[in-house]
Design an enzyme around this catalytic site. Sequence first.
Site, PDB file in Angstrom:
ATOM      1  N   MET A 237      44.167  39.011  34.067  1.00 30.00           N
ATOM      2  CA  MET A 237      45.205  39.520  34.975  1.00 30.00           C
ATOM      3  C   MET A 237      45.043  38.878  36.345  1.00 30.00           C
ATOM      4  O   MET A 237      43.935  38.766  36.851  1.00 30.00           O
ATOM      5  CB  MET A 237      45.034  41.031  35.116  1.00 30.00           C
ATOM      6  CG  MET A 237      45.663  41.660  36.343  1.00 30.00           C
ATOM      7  SD  MET A 237      45.065  43.374  36.614  1.00 30.00           S
ATOM      8  CE  MET A 237      46.123  44.285  35.525  1.00 30.00           C
ATOM      9  N   ASN A 238      46.169  38.424  36.961  1.00 34.94           N
ATOM     10  CA  ASN A 238      46.142  38.208  38.408  1.00 34.94           C
ATOM     11  C   ASN A 238      47.291  38.991  39.038  1.00 34.94           C
ATOM     12  O   ASN A 238      47.435  40.178  38.692  1.00 34.94           O
ATOM     13  CB  ASN A 238      45.991  36.751  38.835  1.00 34.94           C
ATOM     14  CG  ASN A 238      47.026  35.770  38.392  1.00 34.94           C
ATOM     15  OD1 ASN A 238      47.093  35.426  37.229  1.00 34.94           O
ATOM     16  ND2 ASN A 238      47.834  35.265  39.299  1.00 34.94           N
ATOM     17  N   ASP A 239      48.042  38.433  39.955  1.00 34.06           N
ATOM     18  CA  ASP A 239      48.933  39.201  40.835  1.00 34.06           C
ATOM     19  C   ASP A 239      49.679  40.381  40.203  1.00 34.06           C
ATOM     20  O   ASP A 239      50.217  40.262  39.107  1.00 34.06           O
ATOM     21  CB  ASP A 239      50.057  38.306  41.365  1.00 34.06           C
ATOM     22  CG  ASP A 239      49.581  36.964  41.822  1.00 34.06           C
ATOM     23  OD1 ASP A 239      48.373  36.718  41.871  1.00 34.06           O
ATOM     24  OD2 ASP A 239      50.458  36.128  42.139  1.00 34.06           O
TER      25      ASP A 239
ATOM     26  N   GLN B 137      50.586  39.296  36.338  1.00 29.25           N
ATOM     27  CA  GLN B 137      50.327  37.958  35.793  1.00 29.25           C
ATOM     28  C   GLN B 137      49.262  38.111  34.707  1.00 29.25           C
ATOM     29  O   GLN B 137      48.195  38.689  34.952  1.00 29.25           O
ATOM     30  CB  GLN B 137      49.846  37.028  36.911  1.00 29.25           C
ATOM     31  CG  GLN B 137      50.944  36.652  37.886  1.00 29.25           C
ATOM     32  CD  GLN B 137      51.928  35.661  37.281  1.00 29.25           C
ATOM     33  OE1 GLN B 137      51.711  34.466  37.274  1.00 29.25           O
ATOM     34  NE2 GLN B 137      53.044  36.167  36.758  1.00 29.25           N
TER      35      GLN B 137
ATOM     36  N   PHE C  40      55.627  32.828  36.360  1.00 26.47           N
ATOM     37  CA  PHE C  40      54.806  33.136  37.528  1.00 26.47           C
ATOM     38  C   PHE C  40      55.326  34.409  38.207  1.00 26.47           C
ATOM     39  O   PHE C  40      56.263  35.037  37.756  1.00 26.47           O
ATOM     40  CB  PHE C  40      54.800  31.951  38.501  1.00 26.47           C
ATOM     41  CG  PHE C  40      53.772  30.898  38.175  1.00 26.47           C
ATOM     42  CD1 PHE C  40      53.187  30.808  36.918  1.00 26.47           C
ATOM     43  CD2 PHE C  40      53.369  29.970  39.141  1.00 26.47           C
ATOM     44  CE1 PHE C  40      52.231  29.833  36.629  1.00 26.47           C
ATOM     45  CE2 PHE C  40      52.411  29.001  38.875  1.00 26.47           C
ATOM     46  CZ  PHE C  40      51.844  28.919  37.616  1.00 26.47           C
TER      47      PHE C  40
ATOM     48  N   ARG D 288      57.930  29.531  44.992  1.00 20.99           N
ATOM     49  CA  ARG D 288      57.651  30.604  44.026  1.00 20.99           C
ATOM     50  C   ARG D 288      57.578  31.996  44.642  1.00 20.99           C
ATOM     51  O   ARG D 288      57.648  32.175  45.831  1.00 20.99           O
ATOM     52  CB  ARG D 288      56.340  30.303  43.291  1.00 20.99           C
ATOM     53  CG  ARG D 288      55.124  30.143  44.179  1.00 20.99           C
ATOM     54  CD  ARG D 288      53.892  29.809  43.310  1.00 20.99           C
ATOM     55  NE  ARG D 288      52.713  29.618  44.115  1.00 20.99           N
ATOM     56  CZ  ARG D 288      52.307  28.448  44.610  1.00 20.99           C
ATOM     57  NH1 ARG D 288      53.006  27.341  44.380  1.00 20.99           N
ATOM     58  NH2 ARG D 288      51.212  28.375  45.344  1.00 20.99           N
TER      59      ARG D 288
ATOM     60  N   GLU E  15      51.755  32.447  49.770  1.00 15.63           N
ATOM     61  CA  GLU E  15      52.150  32.936  48.453  1.00 15.63           C
ATOM     62  C   GLU E  15      52.601  34.402  48.544  1.00 15.63           C
ATOM     63  O   GLU E  15      52.253  35.126  49.467  1.00 15.63           O
ATOM     64  CB  GLU E  15      50.977  32.815  47.473  1.00 15.63           C
ATOM     65  CG  GLU E  15      50.514  31.366  47.295  1.00 15.63           C
ATOM     66  CD  GLU E  15      49.501  31.203  46.169  1.00 15.63           C
ATOM     67  OE1 GLU E  15      49.779  30.418  45.263  1.00 15.63           O
ATOM     68  OE2 GLU E  15      48.441  31.847  46.221  1.00 15.63           O
TER      69      GLU E  15
ATOM     70  N   TRP F 228      40.693  34.020  44.311  1.00 20.10           N
ATOM     71  CA  TRP F 228      40.772  32.744  43.579  1.00 20.10           C
ATOM     72  C   TRP F 228      39.543  31.879  43.813  1.00 20.10           C
ATOM     73  O   TRP F 228      39.124  31.120  42.949  1.00 20.10           O
ATOM     74  CB  TRP F 228      42.012  31.943  44.020  1.00 20.10           C
ATOM     75  CG  TRP F 228      43.294  32.444  43.414  1.00 20.10           C
ATOM     76  CD1 TRP F 228      44.362  32.957  44.079  1.00 20.10           C
ATOM     77  CD2 TRP F 228      43.644  32.466  42.016  1.00 20.10           C
ATOM     78  NE1 TRP F 228      45.354  33.304  43.196  1.00 20.10           N
ATOM     79  CE2 TRP F 228      44.942  33.015  41.931  1.00 20.10           C
ATOM     80  CE3 TRP F 228      42.994  32.086  40.844  1.00 20.10           C
ATOM     81  CZ2 TRP F 228      45.602  33.177  40.718  1.00 20.10           C
ATOM     82  CZ3 TRP F 228      43.656  32.255  39.638  1.00 20.10           C
ATOM     83  CH2 TRP F 228      44.932  32.794  39.581  1.00 20.10           C
TER      84      TRP F 228
HETATM   85  C1  FRU Z   1      49.073  33.880  43.560  1.00 22.69           C
HETATM   86  C2  FRU Z   1      49.685  32.899  42.577  1.00 22.69           C
HETATM   87  C3  FRU Z   1      51.191  32.894  42.751  1.00 22.69           C
HETATM   88  C4  FRU Z   1      51.681  32.410  41.421  1.00 22.69           C
HETATM   89  C5  FRU Z   1      50.692  33.062  40.471  1.00 22.69           C
HETATM   90  C6  FRU Z   1      50.383  32.261  39.242  1.00 22.69           C
HETATM   91  O1  FRU Z   1      47.888  34.440  43.145  1.00 22.69           O
HETATM   92  O2  FRU Z   1      49.139  31.627  42.769  1.00 22.69           O
HETATM   93  O3  FRU Z   1      51.640  32.115  43.841  1.00 22.69           O
HETATM   94  O4  FRU Z   1      52.981  32.814  41.159  1.00 22.69           O
HETATM   95  O5  FRU Z   1      49.497  33.263  41.230  1.00 22.69           O
HETATM   96  O6  FRU Z   1      49.639  32.991  38.335  1.00 22.69           O
END
Ligand code: FRU
Length: 490
Positions: free
Chosen positions: A39-41, A57, A100, A165, A220, A304
Amino acid sequence: MPCSATKLEEARIYEAREGAAIPAEARPLFHLTPYVGWMNDPNGFCFYQGAYHLFYQYYPYDTVWGPMHWGHAVSTDLLHWEHRPCALAPDTDADAKGCFSGTATTAPDGRLLLLYTGVQDDGNGGAKQLQCLAAGDGTDFVKDTANPVIGEDLLPDGGSCVDFRDPKIWYEDGCYHCVVSTRDAKDQGRILLYESPDARHWTYRTTLDSCHWEYGKMWECPDFFPLDDRQVLLVSPQEMEGSADGEFHAGFGTVALLGHYDKAQARFTREQVQTLDYGTEFYAPQTVLTPDGRRILIAWMENWATVNEAPRRHRWFGCMTMPRELFLQNGRLYQRPAREIEALWQNTISRRERLNGTAAYEGIAGRHADLTVTLDAAACPDCRRFTLRFAADERHATELCWTPSCSELLLDRNRSGSRRDIPHIRRIPAAPQDGKLTLRLVLDGECAELFINGGERTMAIRLETPAEAKGITFTAEGPLQMEITHHQLG
Ligand code: FRU
């Protein structure tokens, strides 16, 4: 181009099998983790048909970043989350290289709209990032045949679809609006504003703000909303430089730009900039407006820069912060734990103590706790330093040390179980308010979130400390008057 359902179905079958096999004890109590895998964002954070929806994500097949899907969870209290089937998979030409980050809004006809970044091949071995639309009922989503709905032709001069994005969409005054980030030809992050009558046909309106090479480079994951009489623009800059006053630390940051917004002219006037969270793991936050009018924020509780160093101990990796309520006070953006947490309070203990040395108190221990310590600094001018140790045993301790003479708080997680050379120390400004300094620490297993002075500054911190390290101790160097309130969380 019609989308093939295969990738989405595959993901749904995989997560239902593998995610369901992960025992609840292998997850934090109330910090959302992915169903299975990575998992991210946070994405698409919204209140829809009586429940909060939080997408994220997601790469279900491994605990490292991979072709991005959208995971999905729902909750009625922002603390107990129920996993829902994967919402998006990278299965069309417009998003073949990944779905994304993006956001959600409810259309006037009741459908939930997702506006997200589709990553596609640029035909030269690289990738393009353009904005795509999907609409659905809160579980199943159909991607728009017109995707990408915000294409390269809608980029202003100098904009680049290499970095274009993370749209934030909202519906207001009979029209859709969205802000999207880009990195321009001069290598600076910019926040672009678009408008649309139907969420499919967009026009570029203006650039709302840009970093001017001051707060990082690419910005971002923008969020943009009114709060009381101000307008807030949240961005997550890459490649920030640290500042001498401790306000900004080097690397990935999260920054709140406070100002005013003239809607008619689409002009954002930035008045003030602050860091959003001073901890070691916090990025890409999104907010939701609750039915009772509160602005609640959740961020990815990772970084990150160090994510590849983090051990993979579970079949899942990455988690969200707890929900935090935003408000303005003393001209700053404050954050406090969403009040929903109070329903988890158990076995409350309150004490007033005069301390000189180290103490532990009966019943104040554990890794699921909501602990507030109020230090009466004005009444105790001879106290040179205060240290709160938590997640402690003979080998481990995470420390928060406050030095009144320089109004500085130091986080030291050098003994928090990590064997990696990642940042273990953070120093941040922490001055008493009305003679007192308040530290509120919320613990949830491997997650710790600190709220200083009622939310003036916050720190999200991940621990690798074994679950058995449950000790909490208090140390005063010089006499100190303090009040402690401790709730177990369950
Ligand atoms: C931020 C990011 C976003 C992108 C996503 C990709 O953490 O880099 O800019 O949409 O993660 O997983």
